[in-house]
Scaffold this motif. Structure first.
Motif: not given
Ligand code: LMR
Length: 393
Positions: A164, A196-197, A199-202, A231
């Motif tokens: 993350s 998901a991590s 996607q959140a961090s880019g 994804s």
């Protein structure tokens, strides 16, 4: 000019090959380099590969250059094998490379070209050559926690905490299946958390997939890679044919860059440019026989049958070793061996005991206690189990 050179540390995996060869003991056991061996200790040419080579020999009428990306039919066949229908074909740039290592090297070169300051997050541990190439290219390496020394599984929460901290412009390197060197893998729920991590961090994901078909099956082993590419906006995929097609010395691999269809022309031409700088045209022979196998329904079916037999034989060796160790140790502390997947398992012992196993028992494994399960057979399982117990692991 060359008196400025200094000796490089030998590759630990490759150094074992020579040490094993030089050991005169008949009882020695080679659990070193990641090469599949059958029950007789041979690495056979797979039936479908032999047949495809014959077809190529009979029909090939030129050895002229292909293209900088290699034969487009190879890319199509490999994209189908690895990614299936996960994303539309026009989103995927792809070039043939000399093996999976060549694909990793080109991927890292691309990252360096796009962002020289990129941090590359790698599992702790990872395949040592990942680190070696990244260091050679001068890219910053950030290890993320992965292997849980107690359970010998994945410490997923620690991994998620660490990745993350990657951001846009960083790369997170993942093993698509059959983690090398530990054999410990994420389940599908844990993969969803990794996605998901990201996607959140880019951060950008890269998948190294070198053992498709050696873990839970051809489709199952590609599932995480397919989910990642469908994804995330950009994913690099380095795939090797060395192990699952048994074409180690042909150096057959592919690098894919999955992005938007509008970015594909630039992505494709950049990958081809990088091929040109490093070796110009990629090797063709292995790629051509792999393509022949994958596009001929009969050969493909036979290849899958043989690959499945290889997978099942490794699974049964894992189970036999875990059972024998349970019998000798009187506990299930080695049960993880049957849970791991792929060619490798990290035993989780000290370098001193790995050394003792080699010197006193003729058991060769990598210093971090990585064992190549395919180096075993029914006769060697009890010998290895006894050595592990006698050694005090
Ligand atoms: C391994 O990890 O043993 C294999 O991938 C062979 C290699 O090149 O290191």
């Amino acid at each position: 000019m060359f008196d400025t050179l200094s000796p490089q540390a030998p590759d630990k995996i490759l150094a074992l090959i020579k040490m094993f060869r030089d050991d005169p003991r008949e009882t020695k056991i080679d659990l070193g380099v990641g090469v599949y061996k059958d029950a007789d200790g041979n690495t056979p040419v797979m039936r479908a590969i032999k047949a495809a080579e014959q077809i190529v020999w009979d029909t090939q009428d030129s050895k002229s250059y292909t293209g900088l990306a290699g034969d487009p039919a190879f890319a199509d066949a490999m994209i189908d094998l690895v990614l299936s229908e996960a994303v539309p074909r026009d989103q995927i740039a792809a070039v043939a490379t000399p093996g999976g290592t060549g694909a990793c090297r080109q991927a890292f070169e691309l990252v360096k070209m796009a962002n020289p300051k990129a941090r590359v997050f790698v599992s702790n541990p990872t395949w040592p050559n990942h680190l070696s190439i990244l260091n050679y290219l001068g890219l910053e390496v950030v290890p993320y926690r992965y292997f849980d020394a107690d359970s010998r599984g994945v410490d997923t929460q620690a991994m998620l905490d660490d990745i993350s901290t990657a951001g846009p412009g960083d790369l997170v390197l993942l093993h698509g299946c059959c983690h090398n060197p530990t054999g410990a893998n994420l389940n599908s729920v844990e993969w969803d958390a990794v996605i998901a991590s990201l996607q959140a961090s880019g951060a950008t994901a890269m998948v190294d997939i070198a053992y498709q078909g050696f873990g839970d099956g051809l489709e199952e082993d590609a599932a995480a890679t397919r989910k990642l590419v469908s994804s995330l906006p950009n994913v690099l995929v380095a795939a090797s044919c060395s192990k699952n097609f048994g074409v180690y010395r042909e150096r057959t691999g592919i690098l894919m860059l999955v992005g938007s269809s509008s970015a594909r022309p630039l992505n494709q031409s950049t990958l081809e440019y990088l091929n040109r700088q490093n070796y110009s045209f990629p090797p063709d022979h292995g790629a051509r026989i792999v393509t022949t196998v994958l596009t001929d329904p009969g050969l493909r079916a036979d290849w899958q049958t043989e690959l499945e037999a290889v997978r099942l034989s490794m699974l049964s060796l894992r189970q036999d070793l875990a059972n024998e160790l349970q019998r000798l140790a009187g506990s299930d502390r080695f049960a993880f061996l049957a849970q791991h997947r792929g060619m490798f398992s990290r035993l989780g012992t000290t370098p001193d005991l790995v050394e003792k196993l080699r010197i006193d028992y003729g058991v060769y494994m990598v210093g971090d206690s990585r064992m190549n399960i395919a180096g075993l057979n029914a006769q060697k399982v009890p010998i290895l189990a006894q050595a592990i117990i006698d050694c005090g692991v």
